[in-house]
Structure formats: structure tokens, C-alpha cells
Design an enzyme around this catalytic site. Structure first.
Site, short mmCIF file in Angstrom:
data_model
loop_
_atom_site.label_atom_id
_atom_site.label_comp_id
_atom_site.label_asym_id
_atom_site.label_seq_id
_atom_site.Cartn_x
_atom_site.Cartn_y
_atom_site.Cartn_z
N GLY A 46 -3.99 22.99 12.15
CA GLY A 46 -3.89 21.57 12.44
C GLY A 46 -5.15 20.87 11.96
O GLY A 46 -6.20 21.51 11.80
N GLN A 51 -11.52 14.41 11.03
CA GLN A 51 -12.18 15.63 10.55
C GLN A 51 -12.42 15.60 9.04
O GLN A 51 -13.21 16.41 8.54
CB GLN A 51 -11.34 16.87 10.89
CG GLN A 51 -11.31 17.16 12.38
CD GLN A 51 -10.49 18.40 12.66
OE1 GLN A 51 -9.27 18.34 12.69
NE2 GLN A 51 -11.15 19.53 12.83
N CYS A 89 -12.09 25.22 16.73
CA CYS A 89 -11.95 23.96 16.00
C CYS A 89 -12.68 24.09 14.67
O CYS A 89 -13.80 24.58 14.63
CB CYS A 89 -12.56 22.82 16.82
SG CYS A 89 -12.54 21.23 15.99
N LEU A 90 -12.04 23.63 13.60
CA LEU A 90 -12.65 23.70 12.27
C LEU A 90 -13.95 22.88 12.20
O LEU A 90 -14.78 23.14 11.34
CB LEU A 90 -11.66 23.19 11.21
CG LEU A 90 -10.41 24.06 11.02
CD1 LEU A 90 -9.37 23.33 10.18
CD2 LEU A 90 -10.78 25.39 10.37
N HIS A 131 -4.75 19.25 20.89
CA HIS A 131 -6.06 19.34 20.25
C HIS A 131 -6.26 18.25 19.20
O HIS A 131 -7.28 17.57 19.19
CB HIS A 131 -6.20 20.74 19.61
CG HIS A 131 -7.49 20.98 18.91
ND1 HIS A 131 -8.48 21.79 19.42
CD2 HIS A 131 -7.97 20.52 17.72
CE1 HIS A 131 -9.51 21.81 18.58
NE2 HIS A 131 -9.23 21.06 17.53
N GLU A 132 -5.25 18.07 18.33
CA GLU A 132 -5.41 17.08 17.24
C GLU A 132 -5.39 15.65 17.78
O GLU A 132 -6.12 14.79 17.28
CB GLU A 132 -4.33 17.27 16.16
CG GLU A 132 -4.24 18.66 15.53
CD GLU A 132 -5.56 19.26 15.09
OE1 GLU A 132 -6.54 18.52 14.85
OE2 GLU A 132 -5.63 20.52 15.02
N HIS A 135 -8.67 14.72 19.05
CA HIS A 135 -9.59 14.32 17.97
C HIS A 135 -9.51 12.81 17.72
O HIS A 135 -10.53 12.18 17.41
CB HIS A 135 -9.25 15.03 16.66
CG HIS A 135 -9.94 16.35 16.47
ND1 HIS A 135 -11.31 16.47 16.41
CD2 HIS A 135 -9.46 17.60 16.28
CE1 HIS A 135 -11.64 17.74 16.20
NE2 HIS A 135 -10.53 18.46 16.12
ZN ZN Z 1 -10.39 20.50 15.91
#
Ligand code: ZN
Length: 161
Positions: A46, A51, A89-90, A131-132, A135
Site C-alpha cells: 500500500g 509518501q 511502513c515504507l 494504515h494508508e 497517512h
Molecule cells: Zn506507511
């Protein structure tokens, strides 16, 4: 399509509240295509527009063995139940934390043609959606940690969102 560098903490764009998309046009479809490519290259399941440095309410999800999903102006309309999950998380590379997420979520939003979509999700998809969408509100999973000792180094096979 292009892979865009993923922003990492402490980049302030990750803490901004993203703006609603007013016109779903070619620039939004290009953003979605780039986000999908960036997500798969990471690899992650995701990605949210902040991001990649774009403070707009756009998320993409790429569950293993499922078609990629793009949701514009997503909203969680219902959360049910509670469970403990490990989450990474990236934008916070190298770590995962144990947090609480809903068992079931219902989300609505628009697809890249402006059509309304509704998704009922459980398991990893529900977690990724929460999660997204977090963000988009400048919220990161580390904000949900009960304590710092719930954070640990990531194992190579773990999924990032
Ligand atoms: Zn994330």
C-alpha cells in the site's frame, strides 16, 4: 510511469493533513500510475500520496494475488472489532510495531474514473486501508504504539505498508 522516491521520517509532508481531490483528471491518473509502480518497486502492499510528497487524498493498495486498487478521497465509514497486528511502513524503514487495528472496515471513495467505490475488508486489506488512510491525516502507525518496546527491527519477509 515512474518510480518516485519514498519520503521518510522526519519529512514534514508525512505529518500534513492531505487535501481532498476536487477534479479527478489526467494528473491524478498519472499520480496513481506512478504510485502503483513505486509501491511494487518498494516492495509494499500500500502507498499513500503524501509518501511520494503529494499532500492529496489518494491511496493505492496492491494485495498479493489481487488487482491493484486506487481510492481517491477514501473514507472509513465503519470499523468493527479489534485485533493485534504487526505493522511496518515504507516511510519508517527497518522497523515494525505491534498495534491494534480493526477486524473489519468499510471504506468508500472514488476510483480513477470518478465512480463511487465501496470496499468491505478484513485481514491484511483492512489493515492496509486503515494504515494508508491514516497517512492522509498525518498519522503514522508509531502513533498507535502502546509503548516503545512494541517496536522492533523488521524481519526480511515482513510486509510494509
Ligand atoms: Zn506507511
Amino acid at each position: 510511469m515512474a518510480v518516485i522516491p519514498i519520503r521518510e521520517l522526519p519529512d514534514p509532508v508525512l505529518r500534513q493533513k492531505a487535501k481532498r481531490v476536487r477534479n479527478i483528471d489526467g494528473s491524478i491518473r498519472k499520480l496513481i500510475a506512478d504510485m502503483v509502480e513505486t509501491m511494487h518497486a518498494a516492495p509494499g502492499v500500500g502507498l499513500a500520496a503524501p509518501q511520494v510528497g503529494v499532500p492529496l487524498r489518494v491511496v493505492v493498495i496492491g494485495m498479493p494475488e489481487d488487482e491493484d486498487i486506487a481510492i481517491i478521497n477514501p473514507q472509513i465509514i465503519r470499523r468493527t472489532g479489534e485485533r493485534l497486528v504487526n505493522e511496518g511502513c515504507l516511510s519508517i524503514p527497518g522497523y515494525v510495531g505491534e498495534i491494534k487495528r480493526a477486524e473489519l472496515v468499510r471504506v468508500k471513495g472514488r476510483d480513477q474514473n470518478g465512480k463511487e467505490i465501496r470496499i468491505k475488508a478484513d485481514e491484511l486489506l483492512a489493515q492496509a486501508l486503515e494504515h494508508e488512510i491514516d497517512h492522509l491525516n498525518g498519522v503514522l502507525y508509531i502513533d498507535h504504539l502502546e509503548s516503545q518496546d512494541k517496536l522492533r527491527k523488521i524481519e526480511p519477509e515482513e510486509t510494509q505498508l
